[in-house]
Structures are given as C-alpha cells and as structure tokens.
Design an enzyme around this catalytic site. Sequence first.
Site, PDB file in Angstrom:
ATOM      1  N   ASP A 347      15.033 -17.997  -8.665  1.00  0.00           N
ATOM      2  CA  ASP A 347      13.976 -19.226  -9.215  1.00  0.00           C
ATOM      3  C   ASP A 347      14.701 -20.491  -8.974  1.00  0.00           C
ATOM      4  OD1 ASP A 347      12.098 -17.586 -10.567  1.00  0.00           O
ATOM      5  OD2 ASP A 347      13.542 -17.201 -12.196  1.00  0.00           O
ATOM      6  N   ASN A 771      53.342  13.162  -6.412  1.00  0.00           N
ATOM      7  CA  ASN A 771      51.979  13.035  -6.718  1.00  0.00           C
ATOM      8  C   ASN A 771      51.662  12.034  -7.948  1.00  0.00           C
ATOM      9  OD1 ASN A 771      49.078  13.901  -6.091  1.00  0.00           O
ATOM     10  ND2 ASN A 771      49.175  14.833  -8.087  1.00  0.00           N
TER      11      ASN A 771
END
Length: 953
Positions: A347, A771
């Site tokens: 707009d 890990n």
Amino acid sequence: MAIGSPTERTLPPHLAGAEELTQRLEVDPAVGLGSAEAQARLAEHGPNELRPKDPVPLWRRMLAQFQDPLVYLLLVAIAVSVTAWVIEGAEGAPVDAIVIGAILTLNAVLGFVQEAKAENAVAALATMTAASSSVLRDGRPTELPSAELVPGDILLLSEGDAVGADARLLVATGLKVQEAALTGESSATVKSATALSGEVALADRVNMVHKGTAVVEGVGRAVVTTTGMRTEMGDIAALLDRTEQQPSPLQVEIARVSRTLGALVIGIAVVVMATLAFVQGADSAQEWVTILLLGVSLAVAAVPEGLPAILSVVLAIGVRAMARRNAVMKHLHSVETLGSASVICSDKTGTLTRNEMTLRTIVTASGRVELSGTGYAPVGQAVLVPDGDDGGDDDDGDDEALLVEARLVLIGGSIANNATVTEQDGQWVVHGDPTEAAFLVASSKLGEVPERIGHYERRAEAPFTSERKMMSVLAHHDDRAESRIYTKGAADVLLGRCVAQRHGDEIVPLDDVARARITQAVEELSAEGYRTLGVAYRVADEGEAASPDQDVEHHLVLAGLVGIIDPPREEARAAVAAARRAGVRTIMITGDHPATAQRIATDLGIITEGGRAAAGVELERLDDEALVDLVREVSVYARVAPHHKLRIVDALQRDGHVVAMTGDGVNDAPALKSADIGIAMGITGTEVTKEASRMILGDDNFATIVAAIHRGRIIFDNIGKFLRYMMSSNLGEVVTVFFGIVLAGVLGLRDTAAPDALVVPLLATQILWINMVTDSVPALAMGVDPEIDDVMARPPRRPDRPILDRPMWARIVFTGTLMGAVTLLTMDLFLPGGLIEGSESFDMARTAGFTTLVLAQLLNALSSRSAAQSSFHRMFRNPWLWAAIGLVVALQVLVVHVPVMQQAFTTVPLTGTQWLVCLAMASVVLWAQEVVKLAQRVWAGRGPAPLDDAVGG
C-alpha cells in the site's frame, strides 16, 4: 447472581430488550464500565480466552526427550554393557554404561532447555499478535486486549474489527458481519439492534455479534454478554479435538534428511561391526560388547538428532529479534518464505508514506485556499487565492465567496467523518481514519468552522465502502429546521453524482465546461502528489435517512475539492533501492488517483520518470493470462478495489514469484491469505487483516519489510551454516571409525602392548562425547551468527531449491572425509609402524586422535560460517561462537587431564607439544577449505558468492 450469568427466569440476550439487558449487566451504555469495576469482573469471570491446551507436565516433557529410536539404541547399549559387566563378575563399575547414561541425560537436559526456549519465544510472539478490541471505559474510547473484555463492556464496532466476545447490539448502522466461522453462512449477515422474539436459530440472531466473527462493513455499538468458554465459539471449541500443527517445508525437509541419514548410517554401522568382527575377530563377550557399543554409538553420533530442537531455537531467537525491530512473524517457520520473497506489493498510505495526512489545499468554484502547517496539530494559517486575483476592487468580494465555499467544504468533510483528534501529553493523537482527521485539523485552521459544525446533529450514516468510495451522513440543523445529506469521497467518483456546484451563496448548474474545469483541477492536484477528495451535499427530503440500503448520493451539489498530502517516508526510497539490489521488486497498490500514484512512485524510485500506472478499470478488462503479462511490466496500480489486489497476487504467483502483500482493511484479508507472506499493518490495520496475515508490521513502515527480508535471509543463511557444520562433523566421525577399521593395518592402528586385543580408532563413549559437546553448543552459536556474506547482494532463494542441495552435499562430503583423514593420520603419527613412524602407546595415540577430531570440528565451525568468504572475514563478529569454542576446548582438557574423566573416556594426558600437534593437524581442515574458497572466489571474479552457494551450499 454473577454478572452475565442469566438464570432460567431471565431472557437470553437476543430476546431481551437493550435497556433491560444493560440494566441487568449494570452498565450505562453512554459511559461504559469503570476501570475498577472492569477489573473486578475480570477477576470474577476470568480472561476472555478459549480454553488453552492442558500444559504438559515437566516430567513428561523431560521423558519425551528419550522417546527417539536412536535413544532406544543407546538404552539397549547400556543394557548390553551392564549384562556383559555382570557376566564378567561385576568387578569395579560398569564405566561404559555409566558414561553412556550420563551423556544421554545431558543430551536430554540440553533438548529440554532448547524446547523451553523455543516455547517461550512462541508465547512471547503470541502476546505481541494478540487481538484487541475498542471499548468504552470511563466514558472514553479505549483500545485493550480482547482477553480483558468482561460482561457489561460496551464494544465499539467498525469495519475491520474482529469481534472480541459475544455481545448484544445496541446500535447498528449499515453493520454487516462475516459469521462463516460460526454459522457456515458464506455471505455477510446484515445486523440490527431490534429485539427478537420466539425461538431464533443462531444464524438468525441478527441483534447479536459473536466472538471470532469479523465486521466487514458499517459501525455499531454492543454490550458484551458472555466471554471466554461461555461464548458460542467456546461451545464449539469444547467439542473440538486437538489438532496438530502442520510442519513447514523446512521441517519436512529436515525430517526427511534425518530419516535418510538414519537408515544410511545404521547400514554403515552394521557394515562397520561386521567388518570389525571379520578383520580383527572377537574372542570374548567384552569384545562383542565393544563392537556392539561402537556400532550403536556410531549410528547415534552420525545422525543429528538434536537438529529439530536447534532449528526451533534458532528460528525463535531470530523471530524475536525481528519483533524487536517491529516485524512480528506469527509463525516461526514463515521466516523461510520471507527470505525467498521476490515481490513486495505495498500500500502507499502509511507504508511508503508517513501517514500524517495534512489537508493543504481547498479548490472551489471561486479559487483556491492554501493551508499551512503539517501533521495533526491544529496550527496553521489560510491563504486565499481567488481565481483571476489581480488586486482590484472586487477582491474582497471574491475572498468572501471563496471563504464561504471553503468553509462549506470543511463543514461537510467534518460531519461526514468518524475520526477524533485529541491532545494527550502534548501530542495530538488520531483515533480513526487519518484522512478524516485531516478535515478536523483543517477546520480549526479556517476559523468558525468548528462552531458551525456544532449546530448539526448526525442522525444516520451510509458508511464508506471500497466499492462505492464514498460515505454519506444525514445531519439536522436545528436553527434552519432542515436536514442535509453530506457526502465525501473520491473526487472523480463523486463528480458523477453531482448536478450543481456551490458558487458563493448561490447554487449554479454543473455544465460541461465546469465539469472539465473540475476534472482538470483533480489532475493538477494529483500530479502534485495530492490525494484528492470531493465534498458535496443536498437538502434531504422529508423523512429521508442516509442508509447503506438506500441510494442517497444523487442530485448532489459540489462544494469543492481538497488536496491532502501524505509525504513519502525519508527511509522508503533507500528501502526500495535496497530491495531492488536484493532482486526484490516493489509494486505499489493504492486507491488514489493514477497521477498521484505515479508521482509518489517516481519520487520513491519504484518507477522511472514517465512510468505508467494501471488503473482498476483497466484490470477489469483483462483476463487472467493478460494480467500475468501486465504485472511483468507495470509496478504501480491505482484506483484499485480489494478484489484487484487478489488478482494481482494470483498473477504474480502464476508468474513464479514469491509475493509479500501488505494490507490494512477488512477487504484486504483474502489477498493477505493468498499471498505467500501476508503483512498486516500494526497501527492502521484491522483485527481481521491481522488474523489473516503471517506478519504484522509494528510501525507500518515499508523499510521494516525490507529489513525483515534482510533478517530472514540472515536467519536462513545461519540454518545453512549449522547444517553444513553438523553434517560434515558427524560424517567425520563415521569416516574415522569406518576407515580406521578397514585400513587399520595400513595405518598401524594396533595396540603393541596387547597384540590380540580388539582395536577401534574411537571408543563408543568418545564418539558420544564428541556428539554431545560439538553438535549442540557451537551449532546454537552459529544460529545467531551476524551477517558474514552480503545476503542482499544475491537474488531471492528459489522456493523449490532444497536447503541441502548438491553443492552443500559436496562440501559436507569433502569436509567430513578430510576430518576423518587428519584424525587417522594423527593417530598414525604417534603409533609405531603405519605410514608414519611413531613411538607412543595406543591409548595416547587414540587420545590424540580423539582430541584432533574435536579441534577439527571446532575449526570447521569457523569455516562453515560462509560458503565463499574466508574464515578470517569478520572472524570475531560472533562472541557466542567463540564462547562455545572456548567451552568445548575447556571440556576436552578436562576429559584428557582429569583422572575421573580419563577413566570414564579411556584417555591419557597429552603434553603441550602433543596438543600443538593435534591443533596443527586439525587446522588442515581449515586451511584446505580456505584454498577451496579462494579458488571459488577467483573463479567467480572475486564477486559475490555464486547463486548455488546462496544459502550456505
């Protein structure tokens, strides 16, 4: 009896009279509830919310961390380890089982904390995007969260509002409510304040509005009767089963990759175990347990099971950072779409402009009036410029006629008006449409006008609609004993409803010459960047009333035109240029005159001088295929209706674009839902558009949209960084174990102190440790990495392009293989025999290989920050990453040098020289990637990163 809790003897709200109901609820409709009374009722009735999902107990959330197939494998490994320990006489402690159990627990705690962070961020976003309602409290209009509504509150309803609670209408003017969510009726229901009688179905209760519905037209006032789970929507909610949220494309892709890796690595683990048993043999139960633990640990370590939780945390952190900059994403995973946006349909008013509507000029039959001053402070002067002003004797008469006409324009525009302008703490605050507020401010500048407006009593209204582009009000003047219809609207539309024109104190017919003159004035004002509106009136017939169902806008007398300026935002032009540089096209869509739209778009750089604007009437003539051709060429659309926005979005999407669309009105909701990223205005936007959107713009600023796209690209870049890092690091562990077993003889991987013992390059506990410490902490830190590559110098990411594409997989395989190689070579360097002659023990060599792999993964984190830029580029921009690296190094030192940790992980101390050797070998991973990146930059001509690497590939 509690307020709002009718007994069997009281009529239900839709059958009760308005006066009886307000007395029962103990509220004055003209004043509303007092703040103290409202708080007391809120305490009595509770928040106006549907029953939330029952919170999951902490113990269940913690237990859920263990509900994973890979975790089940580790639990089996613990059981096998304990069994072997018992068979062998249960001497000492089952170290392997204890260590695996401790690592499992720590992983679960990390996952629990990460999920909690993501949930807290989502909860904070829900608070930011909570619906609000306009109510009458202490006699003043007040905006408050819908959750705070209580029985007896007086709701002030207008177009675009989401109804916050079940309420009985007291006043309804042209009120239409969309109730499909409640009744299934597709068309909006016309509402009335009239009392009903007899048995009335829910869909026919026209004097009620209900929670969860939307006002699509008109205005009204209603008294809240029930809230929360006692509403009609609450009854439905109580019957519904819980629904699971659908995963985003990114979540689906990550889950698919994880499953594929899981199956692949489990296969690899089986091959590794079989190879180990075949090559080295297994002569005891302990050796079989070692083989099994190794295989299970390898499978667990190679699959990034913590990836979904890390992804959620990174998205949550990024979205909260965007919210602090006024771009509130309603859903975390909308970020992936935002970063791919290729078109912004915006707009004009309030987004590309400042939304400080100022009425600067009035054009009438006798000339022009220029008003000074900006914004909403009623300070300024009027300069009269009559037509043919030559300084002669008749100028005073011309001035008087012009003044009469100008005052009539402002009277009409101020009566056909629903805005208010008030001073609060020295600031002038607008409640309602800023364009309407501009009339009120201008009235104060022209003198006497506010007093004259006070003589009129508004009696009825035909509200503004996007289709009619006009609004009308019936106002009665007691002194004149007459009523007038005052209409204001789009100048070119209103002119077609006029038959005469006000000229001084006279009314003259509107002939072709006068019409051409007015049309020319509209064009001139529009070319100057003004938004033009017309004001007209006529004397109402006896008994006539302004109504949406009655055409009252006919045989009007044109009072004049006004030019309202809304200056472009200073930052908007730079934002348009930044978007263009990023390959994102800006399209401006407005209801203004085409000439006004062209002027503003040219000033902002959306189009070049002479670029054209397409009008809504042109779009009506085009079929869908022709519209696709048009949207490729035209970037400005004027005089459009809401359904045109939807067609423009659809045409752009058919042309392959990812569309972000802004909107504020209720009729914008379909276009916002259809767009890939619907963006609701946070200040001027209606509750309906906020519900239909994926993003809410807190400051209604176009520059914030571009900044959000920038931030979205950075977030997505960071996802690519830690994916590349985690995948390659995990692959490095797999390569180390697999080739350490297969090439054990070549590399000299054997324990000279126990030649017949089973030898593995890394133990199960060491793999699980790597890990745990290297997957979560550095990956999280990389998820908040600042911009390394210039993300706005590349085209938008293609939505169909997987995040793990071929270039990324190639880099993952290259880096993972290299990490495995330097780890095994480090062990060979210290062991006797093999490719490089050494003289250390096997435990020392394995500790060195273990440490080298940890350090290599940390250096890989530095390299993974960019697919093309050097690791030394902006190297110290992320203090969190350096803190994570420091933490992991410190933990690794503890594992190597603290006796308890040595026993748990089967390590031995390393000398300073040996640590330096490990660091030097690990740095090969960094330097090799530097060479690859340098070659890539040279090949690309030292320009920006190639498109294939745009998301970290």
